[in-house]
Design an enzyme around this catalytic site. Structure first.
Site, PDB file in Angstrom:
ATOM      1  CB  VAL A  68      30.972  29.513  35.050  1.00 19.33           C
ATOM      2  CG1 VAL A  68      29.856  29.985  34.147  1.00 19.33           C
ATOM      3  CG2 VAL A  68      31.614  30.705  35.753  1.00 19.33           C
ATOM      4  CD  GLU A  69      36.683  28.646  36.672  1.00 17.75           C
ATOM      5  OE1 GLU A  69      36.965  28.603  37.879  1.00 17.75           O
ATOM      6  OE2 GLU A  69      37.350  29.265  35.836  1.00 17.75           O
ATOM      7  N   GLY A  70      31.867  24.897  37.764  1.00 13.82           N
ATOM      8  CA  GLY A  70      31.230  24.064  38.780  1.00 13.82           C
ATOM      9  C   GLY A  70      30.220  24.880  39.552  1.00 13.82           C
TER      10      GLY A  70
END
Length: 829
Positions: free
Chosen positions: A503-505
């Site tokens: 997550v978050e990239g």
């Protein structure tokens, strides 16, 4: 003549190393030519020709107007032709956030005094009280096995406690009813919660990271802030942020979800609004959210927004707040992210009409959603996942160390076996470096920075390092770690690690595209200036700006090439270390400065050799990012040592982690050489950067041994290493039993020594089924009090090594009956 040549070389190295200005180079070259003309006894005509040629070159080089006509404008024209087009979303991503210490690392000569002058962040008394009070209490309320195996959710009392105590409003200012905590406190709360339960930590960190509250704080209208922020702070609204679509994951800027500006009926009146269609997934807190932050591409085909739309039909990505109760909003069922069991799921809507003033910030911010997201992510990515990863590493360091002292094989605590010791030492050293990075990065946010590149480094490397930590911990726990159950404190952590990686990239994207790809443009002292000049339609201004940036860039590259070469020849003995640095760390500052010069040179040569194609050379970009990242981790670790007062007992942790980072950076540089796309430059670069061969070696066994000992021994060093984590107060769960067993094991080691000596003397003869300690007590080898201590230790030890087992149906029938009986009580609560 040889002496003259040596003097010239020495002068070149000194001028390059110091980054002498152009006028100084001009004077020096004039002196050399004058001496050469005299020594060679040129004819008068030759002397005149040489002087005229030099004067022309010197004037062109030193007079900007002439230099632009003769050189810079031609380079600018070429630069404009080869510079790839940049989309609006790419520009906004590059412009997001601020440049901080990463700019120093890109310079080739970091000012270490600036680093150490940054004030060490501290928690306020109120923030510490919150950690010691409500955070500890909610941790005590949560049993992670119950959450992940029985409920698949936090209990109703825990949800209510989180709302009542303001956990969902940590970043919301006090005037709106929030706690108004610092980034450091926010980080410390998430870290402590993650040492107890990942689901608990994620539930708290999502409302306080990228989402409605943060977007409202930075961009919301006064009316939006006044309405929503108090409700979010009290937990009356549970927020989520709906960004990821099935067709646009890491490429979030390409979301297909859309809205069309139109007029429609809202509460019986015709208003200007948007008709939205979206399909989202992986939305954390989505299944329980009452308020959706929604990202979509907004279109205005009828130009209803007038000046706000600037006459464009495609306005761009926009963010709006949509109550989940809005007609047409569909909240889907739940995803199950690797038994982390935090609330996560899809949502969607088709032709959902909402008023235009639901855009965050109002119509003024229509089409500015990507800029908003990138700026908020630059700060938010510094906190959530790095903090939860550090919490995981600290918990694993403490509990794995305890287990390795309690668990014995071959009549020895397994932590004293060198193979286990190697893994345990890595765990401890990684935990030390990770905590240093967490504190320094959160401190930057509290100083007002939005460190976009550094936040990407922190997110990537903290989640990757905790993956290595949990792998080492699983190896040490062996069979104990792979059998899940309420007595397994490591298995759920192992399962949930890929969530943070994703997550978050996704980490592959972060490493290969963002850290260097964004950093090369944003943090480099001249590249962004050159790019902006090339895109400036005002040719006169562009010419002046580009000339200044370009000539400075040439000098920057030359200086870093010389610095890298001199550092390589001298072992970085002339590299700067901060004034008053601890003698035991001074060499590390010098070696990191050597890396900075090498990195700056390699970055410039890569951009020169590959130009815009470097964006697609993701492996090269990733390795350059690795070097930059290692320099940041080293910086944070050295700063932690200074900020904490140079505690000598912590030196093994510093030695191992810094040496390991230097080694990893060197490996990345070596891989850059081996795969550099211009073969003619490979050997040249290798010779410049490491003329005497690669200088760094892996961390030494003696440092690893001492790191492991810190995790195995009770005391201040172990407590510092794991400070800020939740510690159970008794033996109510597996980790509490483990802590008690660890303490008892250490206390009983003198008793164990007595028993071993008695066995060696044959005063005791071990027999199956006979309590040797009881016989020793009866024979006076140990006292009754010592026997009681031994019995307690054995009771705890057997609980620690116990592995859970279950009935054939894994007790699902009993669990369902228990939950069905609790439901009426939960609803009443």
């Amino acid at each position: 003549m040889l002496a003259f040549a040596l003097v010239c070389v020495a002068a070149f190295l000194v001028f390059g190393f110091l980054g002498a200005p152009l006028i100084a180079w001009t004077i020096a070259i004039a002196a050399v030519l004058a001496w050469l003309a005299q020594f060679a006894a040129f004819s008068a005509a030759a002397d005149a020709s040489l002087a005229i040629a030099f004067a022309v070159a010197a004037l062109i080089a030193n007079i900007p107007a002439l230099r632009r006509r003769a050189l810079s404008d031609a380079v600018l024209g070429m630069f404009r032709r080869i510079l790839p087009d940049m989309s609006q979303t790419e520009r906004e991503a590059i412009d997001a956030g601020t440049v901080w210490w990463d700019g120093e690392l890109f310079s080739g000569k970091p000012d270490w005094n600036k680093l150490l002058a940054i004030p060490a962040p501290k928690l306020s008394a109120e923030e510490q009280a919150f950690l010691d009070g409500p955070v500890d209490r909610v941790c005590a309320m949560v049993n992670d096995w119950e959450v992940t195996h029985e409920r698949y959710d936090l209990s109703e009392p825990v949800w209510q406690f989180l709302k009542d105590k303001g956990f969902f409003g940590m970043i919301i200012p006090r005037k709106y009813g929030g706690l108004g905590f610092s980034a450091l406190a926010h980080s410390a709360v998430v870290m402590k919660l993650s040492t107890r339960s990942n689901a608990l930590a994620v539930t708290v960190m999502v409302p306080n990271s990228l989402g409605p509250a943060e977007l409202l704080l930075h961009y919301g209208t006064d009316e939006q802030k006044d309405h929503y922020l108090p409700r979010l702070a009290r937990g009356q609204e549970i927020p989520c942020f709906a960004l990821t679509s099935p067709e646009a994951g890491s490429d979030a800027a390409s979301i297909p979800d859309y809205g069309v500006v139109c007029k429609g009926l809202w509460q019986g009146k015709e208003v200007l609004g948007m008709r939205l269609t979206w399909d989202k997934r992986y939305i954390t807190l989505g299944p329980v959210a009452t308020l959706l932050g929604l990202a979509f591409r907004l279109y205005d085909p009828d130009k209803l927004l007038g000046a706000h739309g600037e006459g464009r039909e495609d306005l761009g990505i926009t963010c709006a707040l949509i109550p989940a109760s809005t007609p047409g909003v569909n909240i889907g069922r739940r995803h199950l992210p690797l038994n982390a069991v935090f609330q996560n799921g899809p949502n969607w809507g088709k032709d959902v009409f909402v008023p235009i003033d639901w855009i965050i910030g109002g119509t003024e911010y229509a089409g500015k959603g990507w800029m908003m997201l990138m700026n908020c992510l630059a700060a938010g990515r510094s906190i959530s996942l790095p903090s939860s990863s550090v919490g995981g590493a600290k918990g694993l360091a403490r509990y794995t160390g305890a287990y390795a002292r309690v668990r014995t094989q071959f009549k020895t605590a397994i932590g004293r076996l060198e193979g286990v010791e190697e893994a345990l030492g890595r765990i401890a050293a990684n935990a030390y470096m990770m905590e240093a990075t967490r504190v320094m990065t959160a401190g930057a946010v509290d100083l007002g920075e939005r460190p976009s590149v550094i936040s990407a480094i922190a997110k990537y490397h903290m989640t990757e390092r905790v993956r290595k930590v949990v792998d080492d911990a699983m190896d040490i726990h062996a069979g104990k770690g792979i059998c899940l159950g309420p007595n397994n404190w490591v298995g759920r952590g192992y399962q949930v690690i890929p969530v943070g990686i994703t997550v978050e990239g996704a980490n592959i994207l972060t490493r290969s595209l963002i850290i260097f790809g964004q950093g090369a443009i944003r943090c480099h002292p001249y590249v962004l200036r050159e790019m902006r000049a090339a895109k400036d339609p005002d040719h006169a201004l562009a010419s002046v700006e580009f000339d200044d940036a370009f000539t400075s860039h040439v000098g920057h590259t030359l200086a870093n090439g010389v610095r890298a070469f001199v550092h390589g020849l001298t072992g970085a003995r002339f590299a700067p270390a901060p004034a008053g640095a601890a003698p035991e760390t001074a060499r590390y500052y010098q070696r990191a400065a050597q890396l900075s010069a090498a990195f700056a040179l390699l970055a410039d040569m890569s951009m020169l050799a590959m130009g815009g194609a470097l964006k697609r050379k993701e492996k090269i970009s990733a390795r350059l990012g690795d070097v930059l990242s290692m320099m940041y981790l080293i910086s944070a670790t050295l700063k932690r040592y200074e900020d904490e007062g140079r505690i000598r007992d912590d030196l093994p942790l510093l030695h191992w982690s810094v040496r390991d980072a230097l080694w990893q950076a060197q490996q990345a540089i070596d891989a850059i050489y081996a795969n550099f796309p211009v073969p003619a430059l490979r050997s040249v670069l290798r010779w410049i950067v490491f003329p005497l061969g690669t200088p760094f070696r892996p961390s030494k066994d003696r440092h690893n041994h001492r790191c492991a000992r810190l995790a195995l021994e009770p005391g201040a060093a172990r407590d510092r290493l794991t400070a800020g984590m939740y510690l159970p107060k008794g033996e109510e769960d597996a980790t509490g039993v483990l802590e008690a067993a660890f303490t008892a094991t250490v206390a009983c080691e003198p008793i164990e020594k007595k028993l071993r000596e008695a066995l060696k003397r044959r005063d005791l003869v071990p027999r199956s089924g006979v309590d040797t300690a009881a016989v020793a007590r009866d024979k006076g080898v140990i006292t009754p009090e010592e026997h009681a201590l031994w019995q307690n230790k054995e009771r705890l030890r057997k609980q620690v090594i116990k592995v859970d087992d279950f009935p054939q149906d894994f007790a699902r029938a009993e669990i369902m009956q228990k939950l069905s009986l609790e439901k009426p009580v939960a609803k009443a609560a």
